[in-house]
Design an enzyme around this catalytic site. Structure first.
Site, PDB file in Angstrom:
ATOM      1  CB  SER A   1      81.338  97.058 -90.939  1.00 28.67           C
ATOM      2  OG  SER A   1      80.573  96.559 -91.308  1.00 28.67           O
TER       3      SER A   1
ATOM      4  CG  HIS B   1      79.976  94.654 -95.594  1.00 27.81           C
ATOM      5  ND1 HIS B   1      80.405  95.784 -96.302  1.00 27.81           N
ATOM      6  CD2 HIS B   1      80.059  94.875 -94.457  1.00 27.81           C
ATOM      7  CE1 HIS B   1      80.257  96.726 -95.719  1.00 27.81           C
ATOM      8  NE2 HIS B   1      79.600  95.889 -94.125  1.00 27.81           N
TER       9      HIS B   1
ATOM     10  CD  GLU C   1      81.640  96.012 -99.674  1.00 27.53           C
ATOM     11  OE1 GLU C   1      82.006  97.427-100.943  1.00 27.53           O
ATOM     12  OE2 GLU C   1      81.621  95.821 -98.725  1.00 27.53           O
TER      13      GLU C   1
ATOM     14  CG  ASN D   1      81.971 100.585 -95.597  1.00 23.61           C
ATOM     15  OD1 ASN D   1      81.858 101.257 -96.141  1.00 23.61           O
ATOM     16  ND2 ASN D   1      82.361  99.688 -94.223  1.00 23.61           N
TER      17      ASN D   1
END
Ligand SMILES: NC(=O)c1ccc[n+]([C@@H]2O[C@H](COP(=O)([O-])OP(=O)(O)OC[C@H]3O[C@@H](n4cnc5c(N)ncnc54)[C@H](O)[C@@H]3O)[C@@H](O)[C@H]2O)c1
Length: 285
Positions: free
Chosen positions: A121, A142, A154, A192
């Protein structure tokens, strides 16, 4: 690169790895899961079996398909068990050293055309690939938690990722029924990078505007069209998980908005993690 992904290895069958392995077997792909002990591997297979049984009960899958899916998952504690995989997805602890070591070992064990993907992450995919002699084969995939339910993946291009490896991972994400998006290896990737500082802003607003938790959530749901309020979302993600990811972004970018607000750090230190601990912004039980 392998033209077609016939066999996948998943290393680490914790929260994310078990979910990813479940997606692979449901998509009809032979999957080998590697854990550090046979017991951890079997626990993960039991969890996957349990989730698929629930799908049968909800009439989302028939029993024969469920049994066939579970039958596609084999387990190993020996990395050599991944030697004939076309793609290996790593989902072990979020620490650079163990990931670098693992990728160097995978390079020795796997065929030269196998793609090696990390589900990190917050670490740099480029750094994870830096101990590998052929970093072109390393990419990020991801997934979001819980992987079987969250539609996005992702696909992360590291500095030296080859086009072939990148597109193979993208196509495999789509084969799993996910919505893949392409991005470069920058801190936080796409979601994120945006969501973490935004949630931090929401928590700072709680204190600055002296709005209640309930009113802040109502504000963002009814005024901004969010499907759930920021405090509900933080409780779902886990306050500890959010603080950890926020600290990682702050370390890399040094932008004040990336740093976790003191209130969230205090909550994480007090064990107020949200849903999983029974108490966060809200109380569950
Ligand atoms: N939890 C999330 O919300 C989330 C979301 C997206 C990505 N990730 C990333 O996914 C990865 C895994 O996270 P998680 O939440 O599933 O962690 P977890 O702690 O639930 O699972 C990690 C598993 O890896 C196993 N493991 C450790 N070293 C191993 C090795 N060398 N070989 C095989 N197995 C090994 C552990 O026994 C454990 O079962 C991390 O990189 C994390 O950043 C997590």
């Amino acid at each position: 690169m392998a033209e077609e992904i016939r066999k996948v290895g998943v290393v680490g069958l914790g929260a994310m790895g078990a979910g990813i392995a479940q997606l692979c077997v449901e998509a009809g792909v032979e999957t080998v899961g590697r854990e550090v002990s046979a017991e951890l591997g079997e626990n993960a297979r039991d969890r996957i079996g349990h989730f698929l049984t629930r799908k049968v009960e909800k009439a989302q899958m028939d029993q024969a398909a469920r049994d066939a899916a579970v039958g596609r998952l084999s387990l190993t504690t020996d990395l050599a068990g991944l030697a004939d995989c076309d793609l290996v997805i790593e989902a072990i602890v979020e620490e650079l050293g163990p990931k670098q070591e693992l990728f160097a070992e995978l390079e020795r064990i796997c065929r030269p055309d196998a793609v090696l993907a990390t589900n990190t992450s917050a670490l740099s995919v480029t750094e994870i690939a830096s101990r590998v002699a052929s970093p072109g084969r390393v990419v990020g995939m991801h997934f979001f938690n819980p992987a079987p339910l969250m539609p996005l993946v992702e696909i992360v291009r590291a500095e030296l990722s080859s086009d072939d490896a990148f597109e193979t991972a993208y196509a495999f994400g789509a084969l799993l029924g996910k919505h893949p998006i392409r991005c470069n290896d920058t801190p936080g990737f796409v979601v994120n990078r945006i969501l973490i500082p935004l949630l931090n802003d929401c928590v700072r607003t709680l204190d600055e505007a002296r709005v209640t938790v309930e009113d802040l959530d109502a504000g963002m749901k009814h005024g901004a069209g969010w499907p759930m309020g920021p405090c509900e979302l933080l409780d779902l993600v886990g306050i500890d998980v959010h603080v950890h990811a926020s600290e990682a972004l702050w370390d890399k970018l040094r932008e004040p908005r990336m740093a976790p607000p003191a209130r969230l750090v205090a909550m994480a230190n007090a064990g107020l993690y949200g849903r999983k601990s029974g108490r966060g912004f809200y109380t569950y039980g």
